[in-house]
Design an enzyme around this catalytic site. Structure first.
Site, PDB file in Angstrom:
ATOM      1  CG  ASN A   1      45.770  11.902  16.745  1.00 50.76           C
ATOM      2  OD1 ASN A   1      46.041  10.778  16.315  1.00 50.76           O
ATOM      3  ND2 ASN A   1      44.892  12.109  17.720  1.00 50.76           N
TER       4      ASN A   1
ATOM      5  CE  LYS B   1      41.617  12.244  16.171  1.00 56.19           C
ATOM      6  NZ  LYS B   1      40.363  12.788  16.702  1.00 56.19           N
TER       7      LYS B   1
ATOM      8  CG  HIS C   1      43.245  11.439  21.832  1.00 53.84           C
ATOM      9  ND1 HIS C   1      41.886  11.259  21.650  1.00 53.84           N
ATOM     10  CD2 HIS C   1      43.613  12.446  20.999  1.00 53.84           C
ATOM     11  CE1 HIS C   1      41.455  12.126  20.739  1.00 53.84           C
ATOM     12  NE2 HIS C   1      42.484  12.856  20.331  1.00 53.84           N
TER      13      HIS C   1
ATOM     14  CD  GLU D   1      39.436  10.306  19.148  1.00 56.28           C
ATOM     15  OE1 GLU D   1      40.407   9.718  18.632  1.00 56.28           O
ATOM     16  OE2 GLU D   1      38.975  11.362  18.668  1.00 56.28           O
TER      17      GLU D   1
ATOM     18  CD  GLU E   1      43.412  16.860  21.484  1.00 56.23           C
ATOM     19  OE1 GLU E   1      43.607  17.250  20.332  1.00 56.23           O
ATOM     20  OE2 GLU E   1      43.192  15.677  21.766  1.00 56.23           O
TER      21      GLU E   1
ATOM     22  N   GLY F   1      36.920  16.764  16.620  1.00 60.12           N
ATOM     23  CA  GLY F   1      36.253  16.148  15.476  1.00 60.12           C
ATOM     24  C   GLY F   1      34.868  16.706  15.172  1.00 60.12           C
TER      25      GLY F   1
ATOM     26  CB  SER G   1      37.439  21.692  15.496  1.00 60.34           C
ATOM     27  OG  SER G   1      36.653  20.524  15.641  1.00 60.34           O
TER      28      SER G   1
HETATM   29  P1  PGA Z   1      40.332  17.252  15.394  1.00 61.30           P
HETATM   30  O1  PGA Z   1      41.074  16.157  16.319  1.00 61.30           O
HETATM   31  O2  PGA Z   1      41.392  18.209  14.918  1.00 61.30           O
HETATM   32  O3  PGA Z   1      39.726  16.449  14.275  1.00 61.30           O
HETATM   33  O4  PGA Z   1      39.316  17.906  16.253  1.00 61.30           O
HETATM   34  C1  PGA Z   1      42.021  16.566  17.264  1.00 61.30           C
HETATM   35  C2  PGA Z   1      42.480  15.378  18.086  1.00 61.30           C
HETATM   36  O5  PGA Z   1      41.661  14.483  18.372  1.00 61.30           O
HETATM   37  O6  PGA Z   1      43.650  15.278  18.496  1.00 61.30           O
END
Ligand code: PGA
Length: 255
Positions: A10, A12, A99, A101, A171, A177, A217
């Site tokens: 992803n 983003k 997601h 976000e 998640e 993140g 992460s």
């Molecule tokens: P990350 O993001 O691996 O940076 O934690 C995962 C995601 O948001 O899908």
């Protein structure tokens, strides 16, 4: 039941066209024939879909293309939106929906996730349905109830036959993140409960075929702890997906 592992990058809101082309090229070069037992998907921003597709196509790469969002209407006066038909035409096989976000910043709900999932399935695109709890929900010991409700609503009016195209990504919001992943056992517990939810709705056979990913992460230093977990079939990767070598080492860990 053995499920084909799936690793999804992803990206983003990162990578202009030149950067996206270079990253797709680097990932394609790092791809090894030995990786054929893992499905690999890159989800760049909409503006990079075409150049990433051309790059992967030129290399005849088995790496697949995904989007990060979709709108459920087929066409019309929806300024700024992109339909499932458009994603299909540009070569997407997968699309991330719901997601955290998008839920936080753009008002996405379980109901809109369901509309998006159905629109994608109708076009033969596999929805990657994201779910996850925040820290307050986890501290209140309401994680499983929260996830069960998210997954159940997201799957309304989706048949058992259609479930074969669906991917669920667990998640935990507090792990995205932050560099601090969930403990593998914590992630496994929730992924196992998601499979139980699927079994309650569709029966154990269909539930056993559905891929459930962990995201938050996941990185080269911790992937070896997640890969052996029986209900974790791969990863949804953010930060580590932007470095070709890191991303491919995650793919390798799920072989
Ligand atoms: P990350 O993001 O691996 O940076 O934690 C995962 C995601 O948001 O899908």
């Amino acid at each position: 039941m053995t499920r084909r592992p799936l690793i999804v990058g992803n990206w983003k809101m990162n990578m202009n066209v030149a950067q996206a082309t270079a990253l797709a090229q680097d990932i394609s070069y790092e791809y090894d024939r030995d990786f054929e037992d893992v499905d690999v998907v890159l989800c760049p921003p909409f503006t990079d879909l075409r150049s990433v597709r051309v790059t992967l196509g030129f290399d005849k790469s088995p790496i697949m293309l995904g989007a990060q969002n979709v709108y459920w209407q087929p066409s019309g006066a929806f300024t700024g939106e992109i339909s499932a038909e458009m994603l299909k035409e540009i070569g997407c096989n997968y699309c991330i929906i719901g997601h955290s976000e998008r839920r936080e910043h753009f008002g996405e709900t379980d109901e809109t996730v369901n509309l998006k999932a159905r629109a994608l399935i109708a076009q033969g695109i596999a929805p990657i349905i994201c779910c996850g709890e925040n820290l307050a929900t986890r501290d209140a010991k309401q994680t499983i109830g929260h996830i069960t409700s998210q997954v159940t609503t997201a799957l309304l009016n989706i048949s058992a036959a259609e479930l074969k195209d669906v991917v669920i990504a667990y998640e935990p919001i507090w792990a995205i993140g932050t560099g601090l992943a969930a403990l593998p056992e914590q992630a496994e517990d929730v992924c196992a409960s998601i499979r139980e939810t699927l079994a309650d709705i569709y029966g154990a056979t269909f539930a056993s075929k559905t891929r459930i990913l962990y995201g938050g992460s996941m990185k080269p230093s911790n992937v070896a702890q997640f890969a052996p977990m029986p209900n974790i079939d791969g990863g949804l990767i953010g930060t580590a997906a932007l470095v070709a070598g890191d991303f491919m080492s995650l793919v390798k860990a799920f072989l």
